[in-house]
Design an enzyme around this catalytic site. Structure first.
Site, PDB file in Angstrom:
ATOM      1  N   ALA A 142       7.300 -66.612 -18.393  1.00 60.41           N
ATOM      2  CA  ALA A 142       7.986 -66.359 -17.123  1.00 60.41           C
ATOM      3  C   ALA A 142       9.299 -65.618 -17.378  1.00 60.41           C
ATOM      4  O   ALA A 142       9.944 -65.800 -18.422  1.00 60.41           O
ATOM      5  CB  ALA A 142       8.246 -67.677 -16.405  1.00 60.41           C
ATOM      6  N   PRO A 143       9.734 -64.769 -16.428  1.00 62.61           N
ATOM      7  CA  PRO A 143      10.954 -63.961 -16.636  1.00 62.61           C
ATOM      8  C   PRO A 143      12.199 -64.777 -16.944  1.00 62.61           C
ATOM      9  O   PRO A 143      13.107 -64.291 -17.621  1.00 62.61           O
ATOM     10  CB  PRO A 143      11.098 -63.203 -15.323  1.00 62.61           C
ATOM     11  CG  PRO A 143       9.718 -63.135 -14.764  1.00 62.61           C
ATOM     12  CD  PRO A 143       9.058 -64.407 -15.177  1.00 62.61           C
ATOM     13  N   ARG A 144      12.232 -66.016 -16.505  1.00 72.20           N
ATOM     14  CA  ARG A 144      13.435 -66.811 -16.759  1.00 72.20           C
ATOM     15  C   ARG A 144      13.512 -67.303 -18.202  1.00 72.20           C
ATOM     16  O   ARG A 144      14.552 -67.828 -18.616  1.00 72.20           O
ATOM     17  CB  ARG A 144      13.473 -68.007 -15.800  1.00 72.20           C
ATOM     18  CG  ARG A 144      12.293 -68.951 -15.939  1.00 72.20           C
ATOM     19  CD  ARG A 144      12.358 -70.059 -14.892  1.00 72.20           C
ATOM     20  NE  ARG A 144      11.220 -70.975 -14.970  1.00 72.20           N
ATOM     21  CZ  ARG A 144      10.056 -70.774 -14.379  1.00 72.20           C
ATOM     22  NH1 ARG A 144       9.868 -69.665 -13.653  1.00 72.20           N
ATOM     23  NH2 ARG A 144       9.071 -71.653 -14.484  1.00 72.20           N
ATOM     24  N   TYR A 145      12.409 -67.148 -18.967  1.00 71.84           N
ATOM     25  CA  TYR A 145      12.391 -67.646 -20.337  1.00 71.84           C
ATOM     26  C   TYR A 145      12.545 -66.541 -21.390  1.00 71.84           C
ATOM     27  O   TYR A 145      12.724 -66.851 -22.557  1.00 71.84           O
ATOM     28  CB  TYR A 145      11.087 -68.405 -20.617  1.00 71.84           C
ATOM     29  CG  TYR A 145      10.897 -69.621 -19.757  1.00 71.84           C
ATOM     30  CD1 TYR A 145      11.858 -70.635 -19.726  1.00 71.84           C
ATOM     31  CD2 TYR A 145       9.765 -69.770 -18.981  1.00 71.84           C
ATOM     32  CE1 TYR A 145      11.686 -71.762 -18.937  1.00 71.84           C
ATOM     33  CE2 TYR A 145       9.581 -70.891 -18.184  1.00 71.84           C
ATOM     34  CZ  TYR A 145      10.541 -71.885 -18.160  1.00 71.84           C
ATOM     35  OH  TYR A 145      10.375 -72.989 -17.386  1.00 71.84           O
ATOM     36  N   ILE A 146      12.411 -65.302 -21.011  1.00 66.34           N
ATOM     37  CA  ILE A 146      12.458 -64.224 -21.995  1.00 66.34           C
ATOM     38  C   ILE A 146      13.648 -63.315 -21.721  1.00 66.34           C
ATOM     39  O   ILE A 146      14.170 -63.263 -20.599  1.00 66.34           O
ATOM     40  CB  ILE A 146      11.139 -63.403 -21.993  1.00 66.34           C
ATOM     41  CG1 ILE A 146      10.837 -62.858 -20.604  1.00 66.34           C
ATOM     42  CG2 ILE A 146       9.991 -64.237 -22.499  1.00 66.34           C
ATOM     43  CD1 ILE A 146       9.582 -62.016 -20.529  1.00 66.34           C
TER      44      ILE A 146
END
Length: 898
Positions: A142-146
């Site tokens: 997910a974008p919040r993790y990378i």
């Protein structure tokens, strides 16, 4: 703000019912409204206008990259947003997506997908975290993790606000670049793929270093060629690449190696495929019976590794060809180089795109140099003004100090500068003088004449260098590409090997998973007739050739059950272009005689079309038939019907006396008498001689058509010796399905008594050795330099009396080279023997010299004795019958006394 879309209809009453088309305006846009009962509207015109607007928008603003910077709009906006956020640290991808939405009006999903694709290409974006895997097809986290940031290459090549053309964003709150000032053929390095309305674009990625070399070659007015290079590795055949233009194609193959005779390993996959899709295609091919395997294990991690376990008794070489023929281990890719140029889509070639990009890079570099020169000149002007202002103590003039207004002070300074104006690069403006007024007293007090002169001299030198670069712009552009290659090229080695592929005949490599049966009485053949006569094994894509007793024949597709006609004489699998299967035939021309004998091959015919091996006369019939896979020619006994005054009742005929001709030839007259029967007298040998075999080093395959290096004429038991640069050898047959490694050293006809000489470095002993030996007949790879992987081969030769020159290296480099006669140095031993040490010093290399001794020619024998060949005689009761006995048998007479 109204939420009504441009194509929504408003159900409000129309004030003027006689109006054919009424519209309501919201924020300057016209919205169609409901028409009256008496109104009419041209739908074709509406479709034409609205559809063209939509198609143009998708082509220009969504799917097709621009030739100037090689980017689609969403990619361009992502990079622009990341440049605005850049502070050298990683940013959350969710934050990047949010910032990009200021410029891209199509939602976060499209931005996120495009950002992940850019990151996976490993050129412009430095990724941190789980960004997915192009090998397995796994998606990113997910974008919040990378997190992501721009690479040094992107910061150096892609951005320059001073040379960027800007336009307002979609809502007018920000500005975004029309195109980015990219100083590199980014489109060719990354590749691109997009589907628009009515057209699509597919540009394959190319190697970074080769792009730099091609750009330099173009600037030097030399020829250049670019071929694709894929992140997934493998092999690519670019024979029909057609410079990336629409209509061309490339073949891409996975790398398949043998782990052992029952296990194959796929080391990389074709571009655009994943390990999951490749495994699925292998399982489907197995279910369809194209290949025969036990299981497939996908153990891919950082590198691709798919293990294919074969069933017992299955050829690994044939399975490799079958994997290429029936699975995603080999695919075709059709490039379509469509780009936006001058606000229109154009179908171009890769070379055109490179030339356009290099020309734009040259103009951008020129623009940057001109900007830099202007900045240096302005700095030089101010430094000169500052020096004069302070050295001449203009700030201490009474008129300057007592000036009642700024205008009077400016006029005084301008007057004092009048003697120096002829040396300035441009006219002095009021702003220049006002800038002098802003100099603080502390700076004046610290003013150093020497430093000021040094600064002016440095600026003059820099301006001269810039002018030199502008005067030699092509050389400067060449140095730009060479700098990029030197700085970043080591990060982008070629991963895809360019090779020529031989065309795989699917019918030859398909697994024979079916059984062919025939019902001669009813005229049926098929694979689902298990109660009838078995013919042979076949695959479900084979063609079947059928000969009939009346001399007709045809080729049909294999099926479960098919009626082909009664009077079936012969059925078997048909191989097109097979020139070695020879049919030996005797047929009767008409209802009685004469009888003709002929030999022919059937190399290519149309499917389901009937042919005739006779002359087509009514009553013609085949009286003898044989199919010979290697052109064998037997001897037959012909027994004639007795007639008065007939002297010869039987005779023999050898088919080897009959020339092989075309299938439509009449043949030779065997006899004009009526034939009682024809029997096989004895089996024969092939009249075609051995099979001539060639090895093609371009595709690392054998062939019978004369391509590559001639290996010799092979009989049935002959074999091929293969040696590699790594010191391995093995022996194989001369079947076309054999695969050879790319590090092959020699491929030749195997001669077991031949003596070989090798010079090698033994990593266990850490010395160089010479050895003489013979190779053994082994179908498994064996090493003749030892099992240590650090051992290496200097040379391998089959010269009878070899001589070598040994050179020394390392600390012994000063020593003179030595020459060795290998035959005198060491005797012949096993290939497993270590050999004899060349020297105790460090050996750098061993090279072969011209021999000084040669083997004595063998004396010619006085008399060449004919080779005695024992031929099996067919047992039959008529082998020793006399003409009288045959006459009694034919007429039905009984012999009472011996």
């Amino acid at each position: 703000m109204s939420s009504t879309k441009d194509n929504d209809f408003i159900n409000d009453p129309i004030d003027d019912p006689n109006e054919e088309f009424a519209t309501t305006s919201f924020s300057g846009s016209k919205v169609p409204v409901r028409l009256g009962d008496d109104s009419s509207l041209s739908l074709s015109k509406m479709y034409q206008n609205w559809f063209l607007d939509y198609a143009s928008y998708v082509i220009l603003e969504r799917a097709v990259p621009h030739i100037s910077d090689g980017l689609k709009p969403v990619q361009r906006r992502i990079l622009h947003a990341m440049r605005r956020m850049d502070d050298g640290r990683y940013n959350k991808v969710a934050n990047v997506i949010g910032n990009t939405m200021q410029f891209h009006p199509h939602g976060d999903a499209s931005i996120g997908d495009a950002l992940v694709q850019l990151g996976q290409k490993e050129l412009l974006i430095d990724c941190q975290g789980n960004w997915g895997n192009i090998l397995t097809g796994d998606g990113a986290a997910a974008p919040r993790y990378i997190e992501a940031r721009l690479t040094p290459f992107a910061l150096e090549v892609v951005f320059n606000p001073k040379t960027t053309e800007w336009k307002p964003s979609y809502d007018g709150r920000n500005k975004e670049p029309v195109t980015l000032p990219v100083k590199f053929p980014l489109l060719l390095a990354q590749g691109a793929e997009g589907i628009a309305v009515g057209l699509s674009s597919r540009i394959l990625p190319h190697n970074f270093n080769e792009i730099c070399d091609a750009a330099v070659a173009y600037l030097q007015e030399k020829e250049f060629t670019l071929y694709p290079d894929f992140q997934t590795g493998g092999y690519v055949d670019v024979e029909r690449y057609n410079d990336g233009e629409r209509g061309g194609s490339v073949k891409v193959r996975a790398t398949i190696e043998k782990l052992d005779n029952r296990t194959l390993v796929i080391r990389d996959i074709p571009f655009g495929r994943t390990t999951s899709s490749v495994v699925d295609s292998i399982l489907k091919a197995n279910d369809r019976g194209k290949i025969k395997i036990r299981k497939v294990d996908d153990i891919t991690a950082q590198e691709v590794e798919i293990q294919v376990h074969l069933a017992a008794g299955v050829s690994s070489d044939k399975t490799i060809d079958a994997l290429y023929a029936f699975t995603d281990c080999e695919i075709n890719i059709w490039p379509n180089c469509c780009v936006i140029e001058d606000d229109k889509p154009h179908f171009l070639t890769v070379s055109h795109v490179l030339r356009a990009s290099v020309d734009r890079t040259k103009e951008l570099l020129k623009w940057e140099l001109e900007i830099e020169k202007h900045e240096k000149e302005e700095a030089l002007l101010f430094a000169s003004l500052e020096k004069i202002f302070i050295e001449e103590r203009i700030y201490k003039d009474k008129q300057f100090e007592e000036a009642k207004s700024m205008d009077i002070a400016v006029a005084h300074v301008d007057k004092r500068l009048e003697p120096f104006k002829k040396d300035f690069i441009r006219e002095i403006t009021r702003d220049d003088i006002l800038k002098l007024m802003e100099i603080k007293m502390a700076r004046i007090l610290r003013f150093n004449v020497d430093k000021a002169n040094e600064l002016i001299a440095k600026l003059l030198q820099q301006i001269d260098e810039i002018e030199h670069q502008l005067n030699h712009l092509i050389d400067y552009t060449i140095s730009w590409y060479l700098m990029l290659k030197e700085k970043y090229g080591k990060l982008f080695p070629r991963r895809t090997e360019i090779r020529s592929f031989g065309t795989i005949d699917a019918s030859r490599v398909a697994m024979a998973n079916e059984k062919l049966y025939v019902n001669r009485e009813e005229g049926f053949i098929g694979t689902d007739m298990k109660k009838d006569e078995f013919v042979c094994n076949c695959s479900n894509i084979d063609d079947i050739i059928v000969f009939f007793k009346d001399g007709t024949y045809k080729v049909v597709k294999v099926s479960e059950k098919m009626f082909v006609g009664k009077g079936i004489l012969y059925v078997n699998v048909f191989n097109r272009n097979d020139k070695r299967t020879i049919y030996n035939v005797v047929y009767r021309h008409g209802r009685t005689s004469p009888h003709y004998i002929k030999r022919f091959a059937v190399t290519g015919v149309s499917r389901d079309r009937e042919y005739d091996l006779t002359r087509g006369k009514p009553g013609s019939r085949v009286v003898y038939f044989s199919a010979n896979p290697n052109g064998e020619a037997e001897t037959i006994r012909v027994i004639l019907k007795p007639k008065p005054r007939m002297r010869v009742l039987q005779f023999e005929k050898d088919f080897s006396e009959i020339a092989i001709k075309g299938r439509q030839a009449m043949g030779n007259v065997l006899t004009k008498a009526e034939v009682h029967r024809i029997q096989l007298k004895q089996k024969g040998l092939s009249t075609l001689g051995g099979r001539k075999v060639w090895f093609d080093p371009d595709v690392f395959r054998l062939n019978y058509e004369g391509g590559g290096n001639y290996l010799g004429e092979f009989q049935g038991d002959d074999k091929i010796l293969v040696t590699t640069k790594g010191g391995d050898f093995w022996v194989c047959n001369f079947d076309l399905s054999n695969h050879f490694p790319t590090d092959v050293l020699r491929v030749e006809k195997f001669d077991e008594p031949k003596v070989w000489s090798a010079a090698l470095y033994d990593a266990n002993q850490q010395y160089a050795y010479l050895k003489r030996f013979t190779f053994e007949d082994s179908d498994k790879p064996m090493s003749f330099i030892g099992e240590n992987p650090d051992s290496r081969l200097f040379l391998l030769t089959d010269v009878d009396f070899p001589r070598v020159k040994v050179t020394f290296g390392g600390g012994d480099e000063f020593r003179e080279p030595i020459e060795i006669d290998v035959e005198e140095f060491i005797g012949v031993k096993s290939y497993r023997a270590r050999g004899k040490r060349i020297s105790n010093y460090e050996v750098e290399g061993v090279e072969e010299l011209e021999p000084t001794r040669f083997p004595e020619p063998e004396p010619e024998s006085e008399e060449q004795l004919p080779m005695k060949v024992e031929i099996e005689e067919e047992e039959n009761n008529d082998a020793s019958l006399s003409d009288a006995d045959l006459l009694d048998e034919i007429t039905g007479q009984m012999k009472l006394f011996d």
